[in-house]
Design a protein around this motif. Sequence first.
Motif, short mmCIF file in Angstrom:
data_model
loop_
_atom_site.label_atom_id
_atom_site.label_comp_id
_atom_site.label_asym_id
_atom_site.label_seq_id
_atom_site.Cartn_x
_atom_site.Cartn_y
_atom_site.Cartn_z
N PRO A 1 -26.90 -26.57 -38.90
CA PRO A 1 -25.78 -26.70 -37.95
C PRO A 1 -26.14 -26.11 -36.59
O PRO A 1 -26.72 -25.03 -36.52
N SER B 1 -18.42 -31.01 -34.87
CA SER B 1 -18.41 -30.04 -35.97
C SER B 1 -19.60 -30.20 -36.91
O SER B 1 -20.06 -29.23 -37.49
N ARG B 2 -20.10 -31.44 -37.06
CA ARG B 2 -21.22 -31.61 -37.99
C ARG B 2 -22.55 -31.80 -37.29
O ARG B 2 -23.53 -32.18 -37.92
N ARG C 1 -26.15 -31.09 -35.65
CA ARG C 1 -27.21 -30.20 -36.09
C ARG C 1 -28.31 -30.07 -35.04
O ARG C 1 -28.39 -30.87 -34.11
#
Lengths: 238, 238
Positions: free
Chosen positions: B19, B27-28, B30
């Motif tokens: 993350p 939010s996800r 990376r």
Amino acid sequence: MVAPNATLAVSTVIFALRPTDDPGAESRARSLWIPLVRRLRNPFDNFWALPGGPLPAELDLRDAAAKTVEAVLGFAPRYLEQLYAFGDVDRSGTSGERVVSIVYWALVGDAEARRARLGQNVRWLRADRLPTLAFDHNAIVDYALWRLRNKVEYAPLAQAFIDEPFTITQLRKVHEAVLGRRLDPANFRRQLAAAGGLVDTGEHLAGTPHRPPRLYRFDPAAHRIDQGPLAGPGRSPS
Amino acid sequence: MVAPNATLAVSTVIFALRPTDDPGAESRARSLWIPLVRRLRNPFDNFWALPGGPLPAELDLRDAAAKTVEAVLGFAPRYLEQLYAFGDVDRSGTSGERVVSIVYWALVGDAEARRARLGQNVRWLRADRLPTLAFDHNAIVDYALWRLRNKVEYAPLAQAFIDEPFTITQLRKVHEAVLGRRLDPANFRRQLAAAGGLVDTGEHLAGTPHRPPRLYRFDPAAHRIDQGPLAGPGRSPS
């Protein structure tokens, strides 16, 4: 802090284009040759081996490889790039001594290759038709040859083998000699045009009365010859 | 025959997608992270350094690199390739001791990266936002990062970072995380189609009511993940 744990050697695969010994080839056809050194001691007494030796304490890896080329041929190579480190436990063939070899590959220009005077125990051998070499050197040469043939497809390596200006046909002959196979002239011309990187000099080859072919140079802006990461002053990755 | 002339070390740059800590990121989203080890002695006491150490006498180079990954993360990497040998005379920072480091780079899958329990003096740091590291390790990581980002454009490296089956959007997110920049979705889809190497599973992503996206696998025939020359059982050049 930690004791030395291996002998570090630096060896170099030096490619040059020289007249081919293929039977029936055109009179000016060329092939890839590499200079090899005859071993005069065991292990592998009397076998051919890559030039090189233990890493001198005062030299960086690349400088050690360049020094080997100068020792063998008498001049610096046009192109020099690190190939790979070979370090299998059992590769040295001598009990008790572990040798890790960091191998470079080099390209030598035509005029230089003609000028080279090899020493007594050094000989040019065809890169794609080698006898059994000392140690794992056949595998090393095969990998260097694969790398050269692969890279010549996308990088302007032929710069090392050709003098400017040149015709498209002359450039194609260099590629053919490196790849060891014929290329379709129209396809080659098309791919060159798509890749860019050549400059039309506006001049033509002398001594050709009808439709004399155009002469080109490499475009230095588009196509700096690239010698791998951390290669020296430029230090741009390959 | 020749005395050992350097200490040979093997170090590994281990890339994982984890993350992101970018402010304001989805939010996800990376980013690329690497585990580094805090040095507890001079030279470079208290600096972060690449995991690795002197080449064990009984291990091949690649096995030494794999062992380092297992020691740091607890499992073998999905991808492991030799990067380069770094051996400048003055790189070790200690008078009298010359260290030549053969560096590998590794890719670690998502599930594995989540499972990893790092030791007390090991920490994940953002690969593209590092503090000053020990020795020449910043230059080494920069080169590994360049190599990863370059190779992901033409080789199926994303296999190491994604579980099958996947959607094209999921695959694009992996490429974006590796490259550190957004990609145009339509262009990405077009380039994938041109490159080939994906197999349509005939299935669709569950839980998406309208036009659920198709699920793909990598085509093992077209796209064996390639770990460099002499990399092990396959031993096909990269």
